[in-house]
Enzyme design. Structure first.
Site, mmCIF file in Angstrom:
data_model
loop_
_atom_site.group_PDB
_atom_site.id
_atom_site.type_symbol
_atom_site.label_atom_id
_atom_site.label_comp_id
_atom_site.label_asym_id
_atom_site.label_seq_id
_atom_site.Cartn_x
_atom_site.Cartn_y
_atom_site.Cartn_z
ATOM 1 N N PHE A 83 -7.195 1.726 0.972
ATOM 2 C CA PHE A 83 -6.160 1.854 -0.064
ATOM 3 C C PHE A 83 -5.821 3.313 -0.398
ATOM 4 C CE2 PHE A 83 -7.729 -2.395 -1.861
ATOM 5 C CZ PHE A 83 -6.536 -3.066 -1.624
ATOM 6 N N SER A 110 -3.738 -3.859 7.495
ATOM 7 C CA SER A 110 -3.705 -3.075 6.252
ATOM 8 C C SER A 110 -4.657 -3.723 5.264
ATOM 9 C CB SER A 110 -2.295 -3.091 5.653
ATOM 10 O OG SER A 110 -2.054 -4.336 5.002
ATOM 11 N N ASP A 111 -4.924 -3.044 4.166
ATOM 12 C CA ASP A 111 -5.601 -3.736 3.071
ATOM 13 C C ASP A 111 -4.537 -4.477 2.254
ATOM 14 O OD1 ASP A 111 -7.507 -4.749 1.391
ATOM 15 O OD2 ASP A 111 -8.496 -2.850 1.010
ATOM 16 N N TRP A 112 -5.008 -5.267 1.321
ATOM 17 C CA TRP A 112 -4.187 -6.198 0.542
ATOM 18 C C TRP A 112 -3.016 -5.474 -0.154
ATOM 19 C CZ3 TRP A 112 -4.769 -11.515 -0.463
ATOM 20 C CH2 TRP A 112 -4.035 -12.010 -1.550
#
Ligand code: BGC
Length: 743
Positions: free
Chosen positions: A261, A292-294
């Protein structure tokens, strides 16, 4: 070369779709090779929306309500090929049905990839990762990961978002619970152990699945330990401390990566072309899938590096992010970005190729239903293994006057709500674990008189009637983990008052710490003779702690992260560089320390006591080519069988840049009977002493110090050796494993 191994060159020729490594032959799952032509053919037939659909990962439910979004509307999206993967889904039956829709009712029949955060167990919840790392036993870490993978696979899952390999030196950061602590070398060993446990070299094989090494990179270095904040890292710290475990995970064969992030020096990792496409893919030759992250692609706008979602999509794709987790930015805006800039199209094809290659590697094109196994899913919990892992993760921090182990017949009072908190025992990433599966310490010690400690006076009365007081203190599970940073990591709530009341009884106290992060407990633990660090140990938490308390097993865990005296000392690490004015206990001397707290941590990195004693012989060092072989004899000088974690540290005392005062470069958890002696041999290569300078791993000639001991602050034997000729390393020094043999 055997038939399942290819060289990188050949893999590249075969279509650049396959897992490869920059260090020579790598195992390639057979099904992937067979499918490379099929993948090329598929890409040739896919429309742009179908391609972008593959790059889209959607939440099939909320974290605590898995599958809750799998309604008819979602099925229609699957039919239209709008997603390549789901997360927050689980269950052999529901996932079989979902897969059937994708395979039989979408135009191209491409199977879906099912993912979940299976972090320290799926149904059988094991100790949290920081606790498992405290075992200093990579083989056990591997078993833990393998057990979690086996159970998760039986529930139809293909992919787990683990291991988290973020080195972290600031315990205010709540996510330290998910990692292996402060050290790049220990972290590298734990990273590769987890990857091996999950994938076993072939994620399509029975009981295995795909790992996801996260969060690339620098997430553990966020300013002030505030989750999601910025990481302003030097190039040297990045390469020497934060990147090595990722490199180790690649070498162990990890099939995917997740970007972090945070930004690093102003560049969000989701958009970091130099580190993702440049370092990871280019210089390290990594060919696996990158997710990707959330929601992080959309959040590029919050970072202030793009103005529109279409720009965010383009930037993330250029950086090398193949799959968009949950933000919907690729599916909604990437087509527009491609229309505006045709140079993005080959990058789309590459990303889709990697996603399809992962599906092929998992065997999903051969058997899209190969992962769920309702019978295995109904198997009993693996309690014996869970207990053994929990016992091995416990760290004895203090034991003055040999309060522990408890003598038979001791009248014991057990105080503190955490001793009966089954929900905390299983930690925060609990997958399908249930609090009711956990055996708490209270349940495991039925003979003890118990008080939750809500009213300190009542608790003190119970304590006053006992011979020894077991005092469970710490944080509950919800105080560590994601978005759980704290500015003050002393005891939360009214626990300090409870400690004071119990201390006032004058009874011998055993503090039993339960927490997901190292806490700052100098004040809380003052005058308490015995202290056990028990983290969150999973479903067999209580019986494991009881085994240590009663002396059935001698403790041998070690801190993977030092414990500060006070929060204000953070961030801190044992591997700091020396100052021109090193910290001095004498306040009359101006030195690198705080005036209002003693120098150093309360308990250092690598610290942990035993019920036995170990003697160390002198070091013998033998130069063998580009390696130094360091031998030491270790003897169990006590009266019982026990284990010792023998640790090897190095220092380059004079170099062109200041080097850490010591750095871990080898360890071994050794089991010895009373009186038994063994010799350990650590083979340390010169490349493991390299420092990062001007974009290279430089081995500087000179004298190096070697220290072997029982913790980073308990060195028992020292030696030196020289490197006559300098050179260059090819891999991050801390990522390289030291071979240890025992005779
Ligand atoms: C976390 C990741 C996790 C993902 C999916 C994010 O918020 O940072 O570690 O894998 O959610 O649940």
């Amino acid at each position: 070369m055997n038939s399942t191994q290819l060289h990188r060159r050949d893999v590249m020729k075969a279509g650049a779709l396959l897992a490869a490594s920059a260090w020579g032959p790598v195992a390639i799952a057979k099904s992937t090779r067979d499918h490379s032509a099929r993948i090329r053919d598929l890409i040739g037939r896919m429309t742009l929306p179908e391609k972008i659909g593959q790059m889209n990962q959607i939440a099939g439910g909320r974290q605590k309500a898995l599958n809750s979004r799998l309604d008819e509307g979602m099925m229609n999206r699957v039919r239209r090929g709008e997603m390549g993967s789901f997360l927050h889904v689980a269950g052999a039956e529901p996932l079989r049905k979902l897969q059937k829709v994708a395979v039989e009712e979408s135009r191209l029949g491409i199977p879906l990839l099912f993912a979940m955060d299976v972090i320290h167990g799926y149904r059988t919840i094991l100790p949290v990762p920081l606790a498992l790392a405290a075992s200093w036993d990579p083989a056990m870490m591997e078993q833990a990961a393998a057990l979690a993978a086996e159970e998760a696979r039986a529930a139809g899952l293909h992919w787990t978002f683990t291991p988290m390999v973020d080195v972290a030196r600031d315990a205010r950061w709540g996510r330290v619970v998910e990692g292996a602590g402060e050290d790049a070398y220990l972290g590298s060993r734990m990273a590769e152990a987890q990857v091996r446990g999950i994938e076993g070299g072939d994620p399509s094989a029975p009981g295995r699945m795909l790992s996801c090494t996260k969060h690339f990179v620098g997430y553990g270095a966020v300013a002030g330990g505030r989750d999601y904040d910025s990481a302003d890292l030097t190039d040297r710290a990045l390469h020497e401390v934060y990147l090595p475990p990722f490199h180790a995970a690649i070498r162990a064969g990890t099939g995917s990566f997740m970007t972090a992030f945070n930004d690093v020096a102003g560049v969000p990792m989701t958009a970091h072309e130099d580190l993702v496409r440049g370092q990871l893919r280019g210089r390290w030759g990594y060919q696996g899938l990158i997710v990707s992250d959330w929601n992080a692609i959309r959040e590029l706008m919050n970072h202030g590096v793009v103005a529109t979602p279409a720009e965010a999509a383009a930037l993330a794709l250029r950086a090398g992010v193949d799959m968009d987790m949950a933000s919907g930015t690729y599916i909604e805006h990437l087509a527009a970005a491609v229309a505006a800039d045709a140079t993005l199209l080959p990058l789309v094809d590459e990303a889709v190729g990697r996603i399809l290659a992962v599906k092929a590697r998992l065997g999903l094109f051969d058997d899209p239903y190969g992962f769920g196994d309702a019978r295995r899913a109904a198997a009993p919990l693996a309690r014996t293994k869970a207990r053994e892992m929990a016992t091995r993760s416990i760290v004895l921090l203090r034991n003055e006057g040999a309060v522990l182990p408890l003598k038979p017949g001791t009248k014991v009072a057990l105080i503190g709500a955490l001793a009966d908190d089954a929900s905390s025992a299983i930690g925060s990433w609990r997958a399908r674990g249930r609090p009711e599966d956990a055996v708490t310490l209270r349940t495991a010690l039925p003979q003890a008189s118990y008080d939750p400690g809500t009213d300190p006076a009542a608790a003190a009365r119970i304590a006053g009637a006992a011979d020894v007081v077991l005092l469970a203190i710490g944080e509950d599970f919800d105080l560590s983990g994601e978005a759980r940073s704290r500015s003050d990591i002393t005891l939360p709530g009214k626990q300090q008052a409870l400690v004071d009341a119990i201390r006032a009884t004058g009874k011998p106290i055993v503090a039993i710490l339960m927490n997901g992060r190292p806490l700052a407990l100098e004040k809380a633990l003052a005058g308490i003779p015995a202290v056990l660090e028990t983290w969150f140990l999973g479903i067999e938490s209580g019986p494991a702690i009881a085994e240590i308390l009663t002396g059935k097993t001698s403790p041998a865990g070690r801190l993977p992260m030092g414990m500060p005296r006070v929060t204000g000392q953070l961030p801190m690490t044992y591997a700091h560089v020396p100052s021109g004015r090193p910290a001095n206990p004498d306040l009359a001397i101006d030195s690198a320390r705080y005036r209002d707290v003693d120098v150093g941590p309360l308990f250092p990195f690598g610290h942990g006591l035993s019920y036995s004693r170990f003697d160390y012989g002198a070091l013998a060092i033998e130069q063998r080519g580009d390696a130094a072989v360091v031998s030491v004899a270790v003897t169990n000088a006590g009266e019982r069988s026990a284990e010792e974690v023998v640790q090897l540290y190095v220092r380059d005392p004079v170099a062109s840049v200041a080097r850490p005062v010591r750095e871990l470069r080898g360890f071994h958890r050794l089991s010895l009977r009373a009186g038994e002696q063994r010799t350990l041999r650590f083979t340390l290569t010169h490349a493991q002493l390299a420092l990062w300078k001007a974009g290279k791993w430089v081995i500087e000639p000179g004298v190096f110090e070697v220290m072997v001991g029982s913790s980073s602050a308990d060195i028992r034997a020292r030696g030196r050796f020289a490197i006559a000729e300098g050179g260059e390393g090819t891999a991050p020094a801390a990522a390289i494993a030291t071979v240890v043999s025992v005779s």
